[in-house]
Design an enzyme around this catalytic site. Structure first.
Site, PDB file in Angstrom:
ATOM      1  N   GLY A  16       0.755  -1.169  -0.236  1.00 28.62           N
ATOM      2  CA  GLY A  16      -0.052   0.130  -0.109  1.00 28.62           C
ATOM      3  C   GLY A  16       0.865   1.252   0.005  1.00 28.62           C
ATOM      4  O   GLY A  16       0.319   2.109  -0.314  1.00 28.62           O
ATOM      5  N   GLU A  17       2.208   1.034   0.139  1.00 31.34           N
ATOM      6  CA  GLU A  17       2.885   2.456   0.200  1.00 31.34           C
ATOM      7  C   GLU A  17       3.123   2.940  -1.410  1.00 31.34           C
ATOM      8  O   GLU A  17       3.112   2.165  -2.197  1.00 31.34           O
ATOM      9  CB  GLU A  17       4.262   2.085   0.849  1.00 31.34           C
ATOM     10  CG  GLU A  17       4.205   1.749   2.311  1.00 31.34           C
ATOM     11  CD  GLU A  17       5.746   1.608   3.033  1.00 31.34           C
ATOM     12  OE1 GLU A  17       6.428   1.763   2.277  1.00 31.34           O
ATOM     13  OE2 GLU A  17       5.684   1.637   4.088  1.00 31.34           O
ATOM     14  N   HIS A 107      -9.858  28.514   1.227  1.00 31.54           N
ATOM     15  CA  HIS A 107     -10.832  28.997   2.081  1.00 31.54           C
ATOM     16  C   HIS A 107     -10.553  30.227   3.208  1.00 31.54           C
ATOM     17  O   HIS A 107     -11.419  31.182   3.207  1.00 31.54           O
ATOM     18  CB  HIS A 107     -10.865  27.898   3.114  1.00 31.54           C
ATOM     19  CG  HIS A 107     -12.273  27.839   4.028  1.00 31.54           C
ATOM     20  ND1 HIS A 107     -13.557  28.038   3.375  1.00 31.54           N
ATOM     21  CD2 HIS A 107     -12.626  28.004   5.312  1.00 31.54           C
ATOM     22  CE1 HIS A 107     -14.447  28.183   4.173  1.00 31.54           C
ATOM     23  NE2 HIS A 107     -14.060  28.009   5.344  1.00 31.54           N
ATOM     24  N   LYS A 169     -29.515  33.044   7.814  1.00 32.73           N
ATOM     25  CA  LYS A 169     -30.651  31.844   8.209  1.00 32.73           C
ATOM     26  C   LYS A 169     -31.529  32.560   8.987  1.00 32.73           C
ATOM     27  O   LYS A 169     -31.240  33.264  10.082  1.00 32.73           O
ATOM     28  CB  LYS A 169     -29.947  30.845   8.664  1.00 32.73           C
ATOM     29  CG  LYS A 169     -28.966  29.744   7.697  1.00 32.73           C
ATOM     30  CD  LYS A 169     -28.701  28.848   8.597  1.00 32.73           C
ATOM     31  CE  LYS A 169     -27.892  27.878   7.408  1.00 32.73           C
ATOM     32  NZ  LYS A 169     -27.411  26.597   8.081  1.00 32.73           N
ATOM     33  N   THR A 201     -21.615  19.198   0.706  1.00 28.78           N
ATOM     34  CA  THR A 201     -22.979  18.587   0.933  1.00 28.78           C
ATOM     35  C   THR A 201     -23.878  19.286   0.060  1.00 28.78           C
ATOM     36  O   THR A 201     -24.802  18.420  -0.560  1.00 28.78           O
ATOM     37  CB  THR A 201     -23.324  18.360   2.369  1.00 28.78           C
ATOM     38  OG1 THR A 201     -23.577  19.754   2.722  1.00 28.78           O
ATOM     39  CG2 THR A 201     -22.368  17.840   3.319  1.00 28.78           C
ATOM     40  N   THR A 204     -26.403  23.925   2.151  1.00 29.90           N
ATOM     41  CA  THR A 204     -26.907  25.132   2.545  1.00 29.90           C
ATOM     42  C   THR A 204     -27.566  25.986   1.227  1.00 29.90           C
ATOM     43  O   THR A 204     -28.547  26.594   1.306  1.00 29.90           O
ATOM     44  CB  THR A 204     -25.814  26.046   2.910  1.00 29.90           C
ATOM     45  OG1 THR A 204     -25.337  25.468   4.275  1.00 29.90           O
ATOM     46  CG2 THR A 204     -26.020  27.453   3.253  1.00 29.90           C
TER      47      THR A 204
END
Length: 276
Positions: A16-17, A107, A169, A201, A204
């Site tokens: 897996g390396e 961000h 909101k 997701t 909002t």
């Protein structure tokens, strides 16, 4: 030797390396382009290993161009005992041997100057986004998902000649229903464009789209830089009435239609000038 495009050799060992190898020696500045979208851990490690290989191999500086910088949302300790994940990522890139870093729409851009001692550049693809939207929306209002993202909405709105606002909101005290609506502008009869840095997701924006359409909006378009889009997010957005979902190509997805290449090239030139 002139400019050369080289693809890094990669493979995974049976345990897996990860293994990477740069097949030819750069004669000048080496630029590594690698987005760190899911699976983030594997892509981050591939990037770190490639930067380290180049740092001892290249004859010039090693610049990491990371269109989507993973873990950027964990930019402070929200709860006691948490790590500042983006600090770890940035420090690791610097420790691996990066001489400079260019990222797209981080961000919280302050993290680059806060945690890096090497030159860095945060590219904002507002012109690329506005170019896609121009002529597609009429009597438009550009909305940010919250007050903190209002500058993003303002920049895009100015480029397409639209109004801008941010969403708040509100909870109905009687029914308990949560509504997301613009702080001050009316959307009745207008094309609404909701602009964000990341759609994950989509909850909002879906809620905002339903509210805007209920208030008489002609249409709702959802735009983002990074289409992370967890499973079901895109269906949720369309089900809520969003006419179109569109993103830049920092993360591959069915809606990644806007190229950030022009903005990245301009930003890279500015970064190189800063490093001279």
């Amino acid at each position: 030797m002139g400019d050369e495009l080289v693809f890094v050799e990669k493979k995974v060992f049976p345990d897996g390396e990860i293994y990477v190898r740069v097949p030819s020696k750069p004669s000048g500045v080496a630029i590594v382009v690698s987005s760190t979208h899911p699976p983030q851990e594997r892509r981050l490690l591939e990037l770190l290993l490639t930067v380290e290989a180049l740092s001892s191999y290249a004859q010039g500086s090693v610049i990491a161009v990371v269109p989507y910088l993973a873990y950027a949302r964990q930019d402070k300790r929200f709860l006691e005992g948490e790590p500042i994940s983006i600090k770890v990522v940035l420090k690791a890139l610097e420790a691996a041997g990066a001489s400079g870093l260019l990222a797209v729409d981080v961000h919280q851009p302050r993290v680059l100057s806060e945690w890096l001692s090497i030159p860095s550049k945060n590219v904002l693809p507002f012109e690329d986004i506005a170019g896609y939207l121009y002529g597609k929306v009429k009597n438009a209002v550009v909305l940010a998902p919250d007050m903190g993202a209002l500058e993003r909405a303002r920049r895009v709105a100015e480029l397409i000649g639209a109004d801008f606002d941010y969403l708040v909101k509100e909870r109905d005290r009687v029914t308990g229903e949560v509504r997301v609506q613009p702080k001050s502008l009316e959307v009745n009869g207008r094309d609404v464009v909701i602009v964000d840095d990341i759609i994950s997701t989509g909850k909002t924006i879906a809620l905002a789209a339903k509210s805007a359409l209920a208030q008489g909006a002609s249409s709702v378009t959802a735009v983002c830089t990074h289409a992370v889009m967890v499973q079901g997010a895109l269906d949720l957005l369309y089900y809520s009435g969003v006419r179109e979902v569109v993103a830049t190509d920092t993360v591959p997805s069915p809606v990644s239609k806007i190229s950030v290449a022009p903005s990245v090239v301009r930003g890279l030139r500015e970064l190189l000038e800063d490093m001279i």
